[in-house]
Write a protein that holds these residues in place. Structure first.
Motif, PDB file in Angstrom:
ATOM      1  N   PRO A 158     -16.689 -16.618  -7.124  1.00  0.00           N
ATOM      2  CA  PRO A 158     -16.383 -15.180  -7.054  1.00  0.00           C
ATOM      3  C   PRO A 158     -17.533 -14.354  -6.462  1.00  0.00           C
ATOM      4  N   GLN A 159     -18.770 -14.761  -6.751  1.00  0.00           N
ATOM      5  CA  GLN A 159     -19.922 -13.983  -6.262  1.00  0.00           C
ATOM      6  C   GLN A 159     -20.046 -14.044  -4.753  1.00  0.00           C
ATOM      7  N   GLU A 160     -19.569 -15.155  -4.152  1.00  0.00           N
ATOM      8  CA  GLU A 160     -19.646 -15.273  -2.687  1.00  0.00           C
ATOM      9  C   GLU A 160     -18.249 -15.204  -2.077  1.00  0.00           C
ATOM     10  N   ALA A 161     -17.331 -14.473  -2.704  1.00  0.00           N
ATOM     11  CA  ALA A 161     -15.939 -14.441  -2.249  1.00  0.00           C
ATOM     12  C   ALA A 161     -15.838 -14.026  -0.786  1.00  0.00           C
ATOM     13  N   LEU A 162     -14.863 -14.608  -0.085  1.00  0.00           N
ATOM     14  CA  LEU A 162     -14.590 -14.218   1.299  1.00  0.00           C
ATOM     15  C   LEU A 162     -13.913 -12.852   1.283  1.00  0.00           C
ATOM     16  N   ALA A 163     -14.504 -11.898   2.010  1.00  0.00           N
ATOM     17  CA  ALA A 163     -13.889 -10.572   2.077  1.00  0.00           C
ATOM     18  C   ALA A 163     -12.991 -10.508   3.300  1.00  0.00           C
ATOM     19  N   LEU A 164     -11.696 -10.256   3.078  1.00  0.00           N
ATOM     20  CA  LEU A 164     -10.739 -10.111   4.169  1.00  0.00           C
ATOM     21  C   LEU A 164     -10.499  -8.621   4.383  1.00  0.00           C
ATOM     22  N   PRO A 165      -9.839  -8.244   5.500  1.00  0.00           N
ATOM     23  CA  PRO A 165      -9.561  -6.819   5.733  1.00  0.00           C
ATOM     24  C   PRO A 165      -8.700  -6.223   4.612  1.00  0.00           C
ATOM     25  N   ALA A 166      -8.726  -4.914   4.519  1.00  0.00           N
ATOM     26  CA  ALA A 166      -7.901  -4.127   3.575  1.00  0.00           C
ATOM     27  C   ALA A 166      -8.232  -4.424   2.120  1.00  0.00           C
ATOM     28  N   GLY A 167      -9.491  -4.735   1.823  1.00  0.00           N
ATOM     29  CA  GLY A 167      -9.922  -4.890   0.434  1.00  0.00           C
ATOM     30  C   GLY A 167      -9.418  -6.139  -0.247  1.00  0.00           C
ATOM     31  N   VAL A 168      -9.073  -7.166   0.528  1.00  0.00           N
ATOM     32  CA  VAL A 168      -8.585  -8.417  -0.043  1.00  0.00           C
ATOM     33  C   VAL A 168      -9.741  -9.416  -0.150  1.00  0.00           C
ATOM     34  N   PHE A 169      -9.817 -10.145  -1.266  1.00  0.00           N
ATOM     35  CA  PHE A 169     -10.844 -11.170  -1.450  1.00  0.00           C
ATOM     36  C   PHE A 169     -10.196 -12.514  -1.765  1.00  0.00           C
ATOM     37  N   VAL A 248     -12.688  -5.243  -7.599  1.00  0.00           N
ATOM     38  CA  VAL A 248     -14.139  -5.080  -7.578  1.00  0.00           C
ATOM     39  C   VAL A 248     -14.752  -6.231  -8.370  1.00  0.00           C
ATOM     40  N   LEU A 249     -15.839  -6.792  -7.857  1.00  0.00           N
ATOM     41  CA  LEU A 249     -16.480  -7.907  -8.540  1.00  0.00           C
ATOM     42  C   LEU A 249     -17.230  -7.396  -9.762  1.00  0.00           C
ATOM     43  N   GLU A 250     -16.851  -7.889 -10.937  1.00  0.00           N
ATOM     44  CA  GLU A 250     -17.627  -7.588 -12.143  1.00  0.00           C
ATOM     45  C   GLU A 250     -18.443  -8.815 -12.496  1.00  0.00           C
ATOM     46  N   ARG A 251     -18.856  -8.920 -13.761  1.00  0.00           N
ATOM     47  CA  ARG A 251     -19.776  -9.998 -14.101  1.00  0.00           C
ATOM     48  C   ARG A 251     -19.240 -11.395 -13.761  1.00  0.00           C
ATOM     49  N   ASN A 253     -15.514 -11.988 -12.670  1.00  0.00           N
ATOM     50  CA  ASN A 253     -14.351 -12.059 -11.793  1.00  0.00           C
ATOM     51  C   ASN A 253     -14.135 -10.737 -11.063  1.00  0.00           C
ATOM     52  N   HIS A 254     -13.245 -10.773 -10.072  1.00  0.00           N
ATOM     53  CA  HIS A 254     -12.792  -9.540  -9.445  1.00  0.00           C
ATOM     54  C   HIS A 254     -11.795  -8.862 -10.366  1.00  0.00           C
ATOM     55  N   GLU A 255     -12.071  -7.633 -10.755  1.00  0.00           N
ATOM     56  CA  GLU A 255     -11.180  -6.938 -11.679  1.00  0.00           C
ATOM     57  C   GLU A 255     -10.568  -5.731 -10.976  1.00  0.00           C
ATOM     58  N   GLY A 256      -9.479  -5.224 -11.560  1.00  0.00           N
ATOM     59  CA  GLY A 256      -8.898  -3.971 -11.077  1.00  0.00           C
ATOM     60  C   GLY A 256      -7.747  -4.177 -10.124  1.00  0.00           C
ATOM     61  N   GLY A 257      -7.835  -5.179  -9.260  1.00  0.00           N
ATOM     62  CA  GLY A 257      -6.759  -5.393  -8.301  1.00  0.00           C
ATOM     63  C   GLY A 257      -5.681  -6.300  -8.862  1.00  0.00           C
ATOM     64  N   LEU A 258      -4.887  -6.828  -7.957  1.00  0.00           N
ATOM     65  CA  LEU A 258      -3.828  -7.752  -8.328  1.00  0.00           C
ATOM     66  C   LEU A 258      -4.318  -9.159  -7.981  1.00  0.00           C
ATOM     67  N   SER A 259      -4.479 -10.017  -8.985  1.00  0.00           N
ATOM     68  CA  SER A 259      -4.987 -11.365  -8.716  1.00  0.00           C
ATOM     69  C   SER A 259      -3.853 -12.372  -8.707  1.00  0.00           C
ATOM     70  N   ILE A 260      -3.807 -13.190  -7.668  1.00  0.00           N
ATOM     71  CA  ILE A 260      -2.820 -14.271  -7.615  1.00  0.00           C
ATOM     72  C   ILE A 260      -3.565 -15.573  -7.894  1.00  0.00           C
ATOM     73  N   GLU A 261      -3.139 -16.269  -8.953  1.00  0.00           N
ATOM     74  CA  GLU A 261      -3.880 -17.444  -9.417  1.00  0.00           C
ATOM     75  C   GLU A 261      -3.784 -18.595  -8.409  1.00  0.00           C
TER      76      GLU A 261
ATOM     77  N   LYS B 145     -16.707 -11.234 -21.868  1.00  0.00           N
ATOM     78  CA  LYS B 145     -15.639 -10.319 -21.458  1.00  0.00           C
ATOM     79  C   LYS B 145     -15.273 -10.514 -19.980  1.00  0.00           C
ATOM     80  N   GLY B 146     -13.983 -10.714 -19.720  1.00  0.00           N
ATOM     81  CA  GLY B 146     -13.512 -10.834 -18.343  1.00  0.00           C
ATOM     82  C   GLY B 146     -13.675 -12.212 -17.738  1.00  0.00           C
ATOM     83  N   ALA B 147     -14.216 -13.174 -18.511  1.00  0.00           N
ATOM     84  CA  ALA B 147     -14.480 -14.502 -17.948  1.00  0.00           C
ATOM     85  C   ALA B 147     -13.202 -15.327 -17.867  1.00  0.00           C
ATOM     86  N   SER B 148     -13.195 -16.289 -16.943  1.00  0.00           N
ATOM     87  CA  SER B 148     -12.128 -17.287 -16.901  1.00  0.00           C
ATOM     88  C   SER B 148     -12.553 -18.426 -17.811  1.00  0.00           C
ATOM     89  N   ILE B 149     -11.670 -18.817 -18.746  1.00  0.00           N
ATOM     90  CA  ILE B 149     -12.058 -19.815 -19.744  1.00  0.00           C
ATOM     91  C   ILE B 149     -11.077 -20.983 -19.724  1.00  0.00           C
TER      92      ILE B 149
END
Lengths: 396, 340
Positions: A158-169, A248-251, A253-261, B145-149
């Protein structure tokens, strides 16, 4: 008294009935059904009695009890405080989601490949051939593992996520998209969609067209329908009040957006690419099944190759394609239960996995799961049969 | 026809009248007839149950199976091990595929009361913990908090994890797999920030990671996980055999009887040892076994402390301290009722 009974017994209609093959047939059928019902009742009662004797909980009351575990992806509201019944719904909707999207993708890819197989373009037909032969001859489970372990796990952290256009990671944890939330425009959008669909159908049915217009690209009705279907909802979306939340990258994971697993992505890609190989062969067979004379007649009428395919060959090929295509749709749906191998929370993983283990009610859980797959498959088959009947030859 | 029925009934009555009144156990009978104990164990968990480099099963759960086999057959090798994953284990026991489930399984009320099985005791006192990468610099599980586990499905761990975050009002992302090896693989590849399961399992699984020192187990224990063997409900004698095999292992440690000393200890002057080893009294009779059944048990696997140190403690790569699994007189929780 005895004589009266004997006389009644000897009456002709009764004897006639006893020797009537139709009456006998019905009687024996009834006996068979009765025997089957008795066996079924005995199985149910026997199972219940044995479970009771071994002090194993039984019955369907567990569906209302609190589940107590979390699920990574759900289309319906779900928390660990929800019931096992709601966990079942989450599993079911996750299975349906991957099956429906998989069927759409597999159909598009499969038709493209199948048509490419018959193409006079050497490169296109050989590429399609290579794809079909490689993909359909490797077990699906292996392909799923390749997509999940080799492809998606190779993505950056997650810390080195690929940034795509339009705010997609994109990273190991999946695809992170901006989330669009409608504030006031929800009803507006719904209204626009409704108007565009109804309007399009009405226009298509009643729009006056000449025979020539129907077969050329600049069909005015067709254009109007497209405009209605595409433009109106887009316009409504633009007017509607909305907020866009970017991931947005938090500690962690990317939070706030829509994540597709990644589990969902791997399963969707694996299922649709695998099934597409089979659909491609079905489409090729369908196209080859249309008599050569049809192609020649179309050419003689001056239709281009593309128009001949679209207006002459494909409509006839569909009649051959649809029945085996239905089989592939059913296979894809049932194959989605391989999700359990890569940790996607589908019906088998959530319900006959975790729920079965937490409640210990194997008989009930497995019965429900089987009934659900049966229902999904029968519904798919019914829809396809209806579609098949519509496209079949109108016998005269 | 009638004669045949009369014959059959009298034959059944004759057989019934010959059987001894005491210690009837259908499970024990079928095990003896088979000549082998069938034991459900983990599919591979270092220290508890895993095949070694020669294909022999080793671990503290495996030792317990061997101890029960020794109690019955005087031979700790008469066991067939059936590896089971978390999802399969209870069904395998219910459907008589295995005679005992000795598979680091947590004793909970619902499992004990609604699955048609009985727990026989506690072989290992465990608790659930989290393993994370050292580089994250975490001090406590509260910072997750917020971690994947990553967690294994169908376990108490999955439920404790949900409770832990729900009570703290924190969010997290569960990533659930069916098999432990998949959970470890996903954690190792970076799919998850943390891996949660019982603390002993984390210590064991950490040794299998490419660089164990880059990972640490956080100090928080978020649950009680008493692990022990389970048997089917409704066979009280069989349940007693399994329970008292466990108590014999613990009592032997308390009395100082070891694998090496057990033969000589038969003639010990300590009456407690003499009763345990069958020199005095006949305590095996009540569970359908020989007078000196405990001697065979101790010869096969040693006492509880020996088995612990060999599989989990200083004699193993895991080096887990006895901690709560020490004897009660050493400040631990291991306590067995006396033989008398």
């Amino acid at each position: 008294m005895g004589d009266a009974f004997k006389r009644w017994l000897m009456r002709k209609p009764w004897i006639d009935a006893a020797y009537d093959p139709n009456v006998r047939a019905v009687a024996f059928q009834l006996l068979l059904v009765l025997a089957l019902v008795l066996v079924a009742v005995e199985i149910v009662l026997n199972t219940a009695a044995n479970l009771q004797k071994q002090n194993i909980a039984s019955g369907f009351g567990f569906l209302a009890r609190t589940a107590g575990f979390d699920i990574s992806q759900s289309l319906v509201p779900y928390t660990s405080k929800s019931s096992y019944g709601q966990a079942f719904l989450v599993g079911l909707t996750n299975t349906l989601l991957v099956a429906v999207l998989g069927i759409v993708l597999a159909t598009v890819l499969g038709f493209t490949l199948g048509i490419a197989r018959g193409s006079p373009n050497w490169l296109a037909s050989r590429l399609a051939l290579a794809y079909v032969e490689v993909v359909r001859n490797v077990p699906l489970l292996l392909q799923l593992l390749v997509w999940y372990v080799a492809v998606l796990r190779a993505l950056p952290a997650p810390q080195e996520a690929l940034a795509l256009p339009a705010g997609v990671f994109v990273d190991k944890r999946g695809l992170h998209l901006p989330r669009v939330t409608l504030e006031s425009g929800g009803t507006l959008l719904l209204l626009a969609l409704l108007v565009s669909v109804i309007g399009a159908v009405w226009l298509w049915r009643t729009g006056k067209r000449t025979r020539e217009e129907e077969t050329v690209e600049r069909d005015p009705v067709r254009l109007a329908v497209w405009a209605l279907v595409v433009l109106l909802p887009v316009l409504a979306l633009m007017i509607a009040g909305k907020t866009v939340a970017y991931p947005v990258l938090e500690r962690f994971n990317h939070e706030g957006g829509l994540s597709i697993e990644p589990e969902f992505l791997a399963l969707l890609i694996g299922l649709s690419t695998y099934t597409a190989a089979f659909i491609a062969e079905i489409v090729r067979a369908g196209l080859a099944g249309v008599p050569k004379g049809q192609r020649e007649a179309a050419a003689a009428l001056g239709l281009s190759r593309r128009h001949a395919l679209r207006f002459v060959i494909l409509p006839q090929a569909l009649r051959i394609i649809i029945p085996p295509l239905t089989n592939q749709y059913l296979n894809l749906t049932k194959n989605s239960s391989l999700a359990v191998a890569i940790g996607y929370p589908d019906l088998v993983s959530v319900f006959s996995g975790t729920v079965l283990n937490q409640t210990g009610q194997a008989v009930e859980v497995i019965l429900i799961t089987m009934a659900v797959y049966l229902a999904i498959s029968l519904a798919t088959a019914l829809t396809m049969n209806w579609f098949n009947a519509r496209t079949a030859w109108a016998e005269r | 026809m009638r004669a045949a029925i009369v014959c059959a009934i009298s034959a059944v009555l004759a057989v019934l009248s010959v059987l001894p009144a005491a210690a009837q156990s259908p499970t024990l009978d079928s095990v003896k007839k088979r000549g082998q104990l069938v034991c459900g164990v983990n599919t591979g968990l270092a220290g508890f149950a895993a095949p070694d480099d020669r294909g022999n099963w080793v671990g503290i759960d495996v030792d317990f199976c061997r101890a029960v086999a020794a109690a019955i057959f005087r031979d700790g090798t008469k066991v067939r091990f059936v590896p089971l994953n978390a999802k399969e284990r209870f069904t395998a026991l219910q459907s008589r595929e295995v005679d005992i489930l000795s598979r680091n399984t947590t004793w909970t009320m619902s499992r004990d009361t609604s699955l048609g099985l009985n727990f026989s005791g506690i072989l290992y006192f465990d608790g659930q913990a989290f393993m994370v990468r050292r580089a994250l610099g975490l001090k406590s599980a509260n910072e997750l908090k917020g971690a994947s586990i990553c967690v294994q499905s169908g376990t108490t761990n999955e439920l404790n994890l949900a409770d832990f975050f729900a009570t703290r009002g924190l969010t997290y992302r569960p990533v659930v797999y069916e098999r432990l090896v998949e959970v470890l693989g996903a954690y190792a590849s970076g799919r998850c920030d943390a891996f949660t399961t019982d603390s002993s399992q984390l210590i064991a699984e950490r040794t299998r990671l490419p660089d164990p020192d880059a990972h640490e187990v956080l100090p928080d224990l978020i649950s009680k996980e008493p692990l022990g063997p389970a048997v089917r409900q409704g066979d009280a004698v069989w349940s007693n055999i399994v329970r008292w095999t466990l108590f014999a292992l613990i009592n032997a440690e308390e009395l100082g009887v070891t694998q090496a000393s057990v033969e000589a200890d038969r003639e010990s002057s300590n009456p407690e040892i003499r009763r345990l080893l069958g020199t005095e009294g006949d305590y095996g009779k009540g569970i359908g076994l020989d007078r000196d059944w405990a001697v065979s048990v101790l010869k096969a696997v040693g006492n509880y402390g020996e088995s612990f140190e060999r599989n989990l403690g200083q004699g193993s790569p895991l080096k887990i301290a006895r901690g709560r699994n020490a004897l009660w007189k050493d400040g631990g929780l291991m306590y067995a009722p006396p033989v008398r």
